[in-house]
Design an enzyme around this catalytic site. Structure first.
Site, PDB file in Angstrom:
ATOM      1  N   GLY A  92       0.793  -1.231   0.000  1.00  0.00           N
ATOM      2  CA  GLY A  92       0.000   0.000   0.000  1.00  0.00           C
ATOM      3  C   GLY A  92       0.818   1.270   0.000  1.00  0.00           C
ATOM      4  O   GLY A  92       0.316   2.326   0.397  1.00  0.00           O
ATOM      5  N   GLN A  93       2.080   1.194  -0.465  1.00  0.00           N
ATOM      6  CA  GLN A  93       2.880   2.424  -0.531  1.00  0.00           C
ATOM      7  C   GLN A  93       2.304   3.351  -1.589  1.00  0.00           C
ATOM      8  O   GLN A  93       2.197   2.981  -2.764  1.00  0.00           O
ATOM      9  CB  GLN A  93       4.352   2.113  -0.859  1.00  0.00           C
ATOM     10  N   HIS A  99       9.386   6.418   3.747  1.00  0.00           N
ATOM     11  CA  HIS A  99       8.879   7.094   4.939  1.00  0.00           C
ATOM     12  C   HIS A  99       8.522   6.073   5.993  1.00  0.00           C
ATOM     13  O   HIS A  99       7.982   5.010   5.687  1.00  0.00           O
ATOM     14  CB  HIS A  99       7.671   7.978   4.603  1.00  0.00           C
TER      15      HIS A  99
HETATM   16  P1  DGP Z   1       2.003   5.202   2.300  1.00  0.00           P
HETATM   17  O1  DGP Z   1       0.675   4.604   1.999  1.00  0.00           O
HETATM   18  O2  DGP Z   1       2.809   4.330   3.234  1.00  0.00           O
HETATM   19  O3  DGP Z   1       2.755   5.613   1.064  1.00  0.00           O
HETATM   20  O4  DGP Z   1       1.708   6.510   3.155  1.00  0.00           O
HETATM   21  C1  DGP Z   1       1.660   7.779   2.601  1.00  0.00           C
HETATM   22  C2  DGP Z   1       1.081   8.675   3.662  1.00  0.00           C
HETATM   23  O5  DGP Z   1       1.375  10.005   3.301  1.00  0.00           O
HETATM   24  C3  DGP Z   1      -0.431   8.586   3.809  1.00  0.00           C
HETATM   25  O6  DGP Z   1      -0.732   8.136   5.136  1.00  0.00           O
HETATM   26  C4  DGP Z   1      -0.934  10.003   3.621  1.00  0.00           C
HETATM   27  C5  DGP Z   1       0.312  10.836   3.701  1.00  0.00           C
HETATM   28  N1  DGP Z   1       0.363  11.968   2.809  1.00  0.00           N
HETATM   29  C6  DGP Z   1       0.195  11.956   1.460  1.00  0.00           C
HETATM   30  N2  DGP Z   1       0.333  13.195   0.958  1.00  0.00           N
HETATM   31  C7  DGP Z   1       0.616  13.998   2.020  1.00  0.00           C
HETATM   32  C8  DGP Z   1       0.868  15.394   2.133  1.00  0.00           C
HETATM   33  O7  DGP Z   1       0.880  16.161   1.176  1.00  0.00           O
HETATM   34  N3  DGP Z   1       1.118  15.861   3.383  1.00  0.00           N
HETATM   35  C9  DGP Z   1       1.120  15.045   4.487  1.00  0.00           C
HETATM   36  N4  DGP Z   1       1.371  15.604   5.665  1.00  0.00           N
HETATM   37  N5  DGP Z   1       0.893  13.730   4.404  1.00  0.00           N
HETATM   38  C10 DGP Z   1       0.628  13.218   3.184  1.00  0.00           C
END
Ligand code: DGP
Length: 113
Positions: A92-93, A99
């Site tokens: 689910g990345q 990160h």
């Molecule tokens: P993953 O699914 O592991 O790739 O998690 C990506 C996470 O990043 C998801 O929980 C939502 C977060 N996210 C996506 N875009 C942004 C953003 O522009 N700002 C912030 N603070 N978080 C974000």
């Protein structure tokens, strides 16, 4: 990396609630929190996935984990917390910049869904 949303947060081109930063690592609140405390800890360097890490990134990734530990302490997560790397589509990345999810403030079940 121009099209990477997390690189744009690193460069302060788009806003984020930053809770920690140093020369190597930056951490900010997740836009879509899955727990009362949900922080993303990232290397400033653009690395898309775990499998694209170089051997010399080992220390950098150690700094990511140690930053998560410090943030968890600062937020008072005395009873534990969950650390997660979603890596690749099956996990689910969504954002292709490595990160570490730091989540706390509630109990988590295992195995993860
Ligand atoms: P993953 O699914 O592991 O790739 O998690 C990506 C996470 O990043 C998801 O929980 C939502 C977060 N996210 C996506 N875009 C942004 C953003 O522009 N700002 C912030 N603070 N978080 C974000």
């Amino acid at each position: 990396m121009e099209n990477c949303i997390f690189c744009r947060i690193v460069e302060k081109e788009i806003p984020a609630t930053i809770v920690y930063e140093d020369d190597f690592v930056i951490a900010f609140r997740d836009l879509n929190p899955q727990a009362p405390e949900h922080i993303l800890v990232i290397p400033r360097k653009h690395v898309p996935r775990i499998e694209t890490l170089d051997p010399e990134d080992a220390l950098l990734m150690g700094k990511v984990i140690v930053a998560a530990k410090r943030i968890a302490e600062g937020l008072g997560m005395k009873h534990g917390y969950r650390l997660v790397f979603n890596n690749g589509p099956d996990a689910g990345q969504e954002v292709e910049h490595v990160h570490l999810h730091l989540m706390g403030g509630r109990k988590f079940s295992w195995p993860a869904g």
